[in-house]
Design an enzyme around this catalytic site. Structure first.
Site, PDB file in Angstrom:
ATOM      1  N   GLY A 103       0.810  -1.226   0.000  1.00  0.00           N
ATOM      2  CA  GLY A 103       0.000   0.000   0.000  1.00  0.00           C
ATOM      3  C   GLY A 103       0.834   1.262   0.000  1.00  0.00           C
ATOM      4  N   ARG A 106       3.695   6.051   2.139  1.00  0.00           N
ATOM      5  CA  ARG A 106       4.094   7.456   2.314  1.00  0.00           C
ATOM      6  C   ARG A 106       3.610   8.324   1.157  1.00  0.00           C
ATOM      7  NH1 ARG A 106      10.480   7.437   0.898  1.00  0.00           N
ATOM      8  NH2 ARG A 106      10.484   5.659  -0.497  1.00  0.00           N
ATOM      9  N   LYS A 126       4.426  12.408  -2.444  1.00  0.00           N
ATOM     10  CA  LYS A 126       5.255  11.313  -1.934  1.00  0.00           C
ATOM     11  C   LYS A 126       6.127  11.860  -0.805  1.00  0.00           C
ATOM     12  CE  LYS A 126       8.366   7.615  -3.438  1.00  0.00           C
ATOM     13  NZ  LYS A 126       8.884   6.925  -4.617  1.00  0.00           N
ATOM     14  N   ASP A 138       8.362   5.558   8.388  1.00  0.00           N
ATOM     15  CA  ASP A 138       7.941   6.859   8.909  1.00  0.00           C
ATOM     16  C   ASP A 138       7.073   7.706   7.983  1.00  0.00           C
ATOM     17  OD1 ASP A 138       9.746   7.542   6.995  1.00  0.00           O
ATOM     18  OD2 ASP A 138      11.257   8.353   8.351  1.00  0.00           O
ATOM     19  N   GLY A 139       6.816   7.221   6.793  1.00  0.00           N
ATOM     20  CA  GLY A 139       5.944   7.972   5.885  1.00  0.00           C
ATOM     21  C   GLY A 139       6.611   9.144   5.189  1.00  0.00           C
ATOM     22  N   ARG A 196       3.804  14.062  -7.448  1.00  0.00           N
ATOM     23  CA  ARG A 196       3.849  13.373  -8.743  1.00  0.00           C
ATOM     24  C   ARG A 196       2.458  13.291  -9.336  1.00  0.00           C
ATOM     25  NH1 ARG A 196       5.969   7.348  -6.997  1.00  0.00           N
ATOM     26  NH2 ARG A 196       4.234   6.812  -5.634  1.00  0.00           N
ATOM     27  N   ASP A 273       4.385  -4.313  -7.221  1.00  0.00           N
ATOM     28  CA  ASP A 273       3.751  -3.101  -6.678  1.00  0.00           C
ATOM     29  C   ASP A 273       4.336  -1.856  -7.334  1.00  0.00           C
ATOM     30  OD1 ASP A 273       5.988  -4.204  -5.079  1.00  0.00           O
ATOM     31  OD2 ASP A 273       5.920  -2.270  -4.065  1.00  0.00           O
ATOM     32  N   ASP A 283       7.573   4.855  -9.517  1.00  0.00           N
ATOM     33  CA  ASP A 283       8.361   4.613  -8.306  1.00  0.00           C
ATOM     34  C   ASP A 283       9.859   4.616  -8.589  1.00  0.00           C
ATOM     35  OD1 ASP A 283       6.167   4.626  -6.757  1.00  0.00           O
ATOM     36  OD2 ASP A 283       6.480   2.660  -5.871  1.00  0.00           O
TER      37      ASP A 283
HETATM   38  P1  AMP Z   1       9.185   0.787  -2.584  1.00  0.00           P
HETATM   39  O1  AMP Z   1      10.328  -0.138  -2.352  1.00  0.00           O
HETATM   40  O2  AMP Z   1       9.557   2.231  -2.543  1.00  0.00           O
HETATM   41  O3  AMP Z   1       8.363   0.437  -3.773  1.00  0.00           O
HETATM   42  O4  AMP Z   1       8.248   0.612  -1.314  1.00  0.00           O
HETATM   43  C1  AMP Z   1       7.645  -0.593  -0.950  1.00  0.00           C
HETATM   44  C2  AMP Z   1       6.594  -0.322   0.080  1.00  0.00           C
HETATM   45  O5  AMP Z   1       7.184   0.285   1.237  1.00  0.00           O
HETATM   46  C3  AMP Z   1       5.485   0.594  -0.358  1.00  0.00           C
HETATM   47  O6  AMP Z   1       4.311   0.128   0.229  1.00  0.00           O
HETATM   48  C4  AMP Z   1       5.908   1.921   0.201  1.00  0.00           C
HETATM   49  O7  AMP Z   1       4.826   2.790   0.395  1.00  0.00           O
HETATM   50  C5  AMP Z   1       6.520   1.511   1.521  1.00  0.00           C
HETATM   51  N1  AMP Z   1       7.507   2.484   1.999  1.00  0.00           N
HETATM   52  C6  AMP Z   1       8.731   2.729   1.503  1.00  0.00           C
HETATM   53  N2  AMP Z   1       9.346   3.702   2.205  1.00  0.00           N
HETATM   54  C7  AMP Z   1       8.479   4.091   3.172  1.00  0.00           C
HETATM   55  C8  AMP Z   1       8.520   5.050   4.228  1.00  0.00           C
HETATM   56  N3  AMP Z   1       9.581   5.821   4.441  1.00  0.00           N
HETATM   57  N4  AMP Z   1       7.434   5.150   5.019  1.00  0.00           N
HETATM   58  C9  AMP Z   1       6.369   4.387   4.830  1.00  0.00           C
HETATM   59  N5  AMP Z   1       6.271   3.457   3.867  1.00  0.00           N
HETATM   60  C10 AMP Z   1       7.300   3.300   3.048  1.00  0.00           C
HETATM   61 MG    MG Z   2       6.814   1.256  -4.554  1.00  0.00          MG
END
Ligand code: AMP
Ligand code: MG
Length: 571
Positions: A103, A106, A126, A138-139, A196, A273, A283
């Site tokens: 999901g 952030r 983002k 931490d979002g 974005r 994802d 992403d």
């Molecule tokens: P990504 O590897 O960037 O595609 O992220 C994979 C998942 O981790 C996704 O659900 C992102 O929303 C979540 N995610 C990545 N970094 C953060 C963050 N700093 N805080 C919250 N969720 C994160």
């Molecule tokens: Mg992602």
């Protein structure tokens, strides 16, 4: 008072069920496609850069962008009337394994804007704070990864690669702690928010999570929704439209990957994802650009062992990901035939378009007209010529790899070489050909020895290792001579061929070290390089006098520097 006139029409949240809970509690969200969540305000937002094209597309004037309201809205500090902020629920296969619910952890969508052209654009922040999908994180997002996403989204757009876009880059005035290489060295970094923009942010994972939970009715609603909103041109009855939809997703994915291969882009984290249903590059994390041509290269240190997402593996991974999508939507199809057909369509489309793309990069004619240029244009001759050209291409790529040549510079210089007339004279001044005067080249016939000398001098700027180039001198010269024979056999005027090659072989790409230089400066408080790069990357196929520096091969200092050749998922 509304500071600027964005018209919202939030179909995703109004047509699909949302999570009834409004808290930020981290949780599994069942029976819903999204959760309502507002951005968490930040301390001291400052606009570092924006894309004027994207602003214009959204009917935002330069005054709107310069206003304080713009910075407040696109840092998440202020909501506009009509916005309906939410985080989407999706799952995904990460590095080959089912990871369950992921999901928007952030990313927070503000709503869907319909512009004066009637186009629909979803705005998404983002790094905007916690959501129910933040898991243990931490979002937030750090400046370095936000600069990379902001610049690359726009650079890819101008290169003609399907991509999500970026409107703005704002620093938050807050620090975010990251352990950049997951090696026990966390440090505070400046935080940032990117806005974005895309017609749809739906991913394969939005479908997969519903299938995994056997929420088949909701899966059907989501499929109907995306067919209606994102693929309105599909025709026929329900089974026909569903078949056409999967086929379209396969086609768009194939075309996207062909474009990545054309410009030397490595996504780095092709988890399901991170695969857009519209075939947009989405992403931007530990992505990278090929400097020297190496099909096995990946910038992602998190993937260093398996190298699942290496450059040359991207088409195979795209296919694997499409298969996961097919499995997810399978309950909505009466038979597997349309899904099977879609997969075959992917393979066919990719193969054909990849071949056409490579032929164009090398300056060869279309396969249909190819081989008909020679003296002997009988059928057998055509096939033979085409086969010869296939080998020429494969040999060329293998040589680039062996000799450690810069992918982008090689093709650009090959285009310059194509602009020379058969006798060896340049049809126009060489401009970028280093070290070679046209009077020198005009003396040479297309003899083997002449071409050998030409090659090393003409392509000098593309070599990373002079000793390797010297060691392969004979082979390079021989390949170049074969290439010369092929292009000289075609009736296309040299200048037209040069122009055609320059349209597919960019002069400027967002090399990793270039982005890193901009980041280093921005972290010291100087965002000017971000703006300069954004400007240069607006016209990547044009020679831009005064900006040669941004077309240069990776400098030696960047070979093994974090951020330039090594990146992680930490962002
Ligand atoms: P990504 O590897 O960037 O595609 O992220 C994979 C998942 O981790 C996704 O659900 C992102 O929303 C979540 N995610 C990545 N970094 C953060 C963050 N700093 N805080 C919250 N969720 C994160
Ligand atoms: Mg992602």
């Amino acid at each position: 008072m509304t500071p600027f006139a964005l018209r919202f029409d939030n179909r995703f949240t109004s047509e699909l069920p949302g999570d009834p809970e409004t808290s930020l509690r981290r949780r599994q969200v069942l029976g819903a496609c999204w959760s309502p969540v507002a951005p968490t305000p930040v301390a001291a937002p400052r606009l570092l850069a924006h894309s004027s094209e994207m602003a214009e597309t959204l009917d935002l004037s330069p005054e709107d962008v310069a206003s304080d309201a713009f910075t407040q809205v696109f840092s998440g500090n202020r909501l506009l009337p009509g916005m309906d902020p939410f985080a989407a629920c999706y799952g995904g296969h990460q590095f080959g394994n089912w990871a369950g619910q992921l999901g928007d952890g952030r990313a927070i969508s503000l709503g869907e804007v319909v512009n004066s052209q009637g186009e629909r654009w979803e705005l998404q922040l983002k790094g905007a704070g916690l959501t129910p999908y933040s898991r243990t994180a931490d979002g937030r997002a750090v400046l370095r990864s936000s600069v990379r996403e902001f610049l690359c989204s726009e650079a890819m757009h101008h290169l003609g690669v399907p991509t999500t876009r970026a409107l703005s880059l704002v620093t938050t005035g807050e620090e975010v702690v990251r352990d950049m290489f997951y090696d026990g060295n966390p440090r505070p970094e400046p935080g940032a928010v990117v806005c974005r923009v895309a017609p749809s942010f739906l991913r394969f994972g939005n479908f997969e999570i519903l299938a995994a939970r056997q929420e088949t009715q909701l899966l059907e609603s989501l499929l109907d929704f995306t067919m209606d909103r994102d693929f309105p041109h599909l025709e026929g009855d329900v089974p026909e439209r569903r078949a056409a939809w999967f086929r379209a997703v396969c086609e768009r994915t194939a075309l996207m990957v062909v474009e990545w291969m054309r410009v030397g882009f490595v996504h780095g984290v092709m988890n399901t994802d991170n695969m857009s249903i519209l075939g947009l590059t989405i992403d931007y994390g530990p992505y990278g650009w090929l400097d020297d041509f190496d099909p096995d290269w990946t910038p992602n240190t998190t993937d260093a062992h398996g190298r699942r997402y290496r450059f040359g593996h991207q088409p195979a991974v795209a296919q694997w990901n499409l298969l996961r999508l097919a499995q997810a939507v399978h309950p909505l199809y009466p038979a597997t035939d349309p899904l099977q057909e879609g997969m075959e369509h992917f393979h066919r489309t990719y193969t054909e378009r990849y071949d056409a793309m490579l032929r164009a990069k090398f300056g060869l004619s279309d396969r249909e007209t190819g081989g008909k240029h020679g003296q002997d244009s009988g059928k057998e001759g055509d096939t033979e010529t085409l086969e010869e050209e296939d080998v020429l291409i494969q040999d060329g790529l293998a040589l680039l790899h062996r000799v450690e040549m810069d992918y982008t510079l090689f093709f650009r210089l090959l285009g310059e070489a194509a602009g020379q007339t058969p006798g060896g004279a340049s049809s126009e001044s060489q401009g970028e050909g280093p070290g070679e005067s046209s009077s020198e080249s005009s003396h040479k016939s297309a003899s083997a020895s002449g071409d050998r000398i030409n090659f090393l001098t003409h392509f000098e700027a593309a070599f990373y290792d002079a000793a390797k180039a010297e060691a392969h001198r004979e082979e390079l010269g021989e390949w170049f001579r074969r290439w010369r024979v092929r292009v000289d056999a075609s009736p296309e005027p040299p200048e037209a061929r040069r122009a055609r090659m320059h349209q597919v072989n960019p002069r400027y790409v967002l090399r990793n070290y270039l982005a890193q230089e901009a980041i280093d400066l921005a972290e010291q408080g100087d965002p000017s390089r971000i703006r300069t790069l954004l400007e240069v990357m607006r016209r990547p196929y044009e020679d831009q006098p005064g900006h040669d520096r941004f077309a240069a091969r990776r400098p030696e200092w960047a070979r093994n520097r974090p951020g330039c050749s090594m990146l992680s998922c930490s962002s």
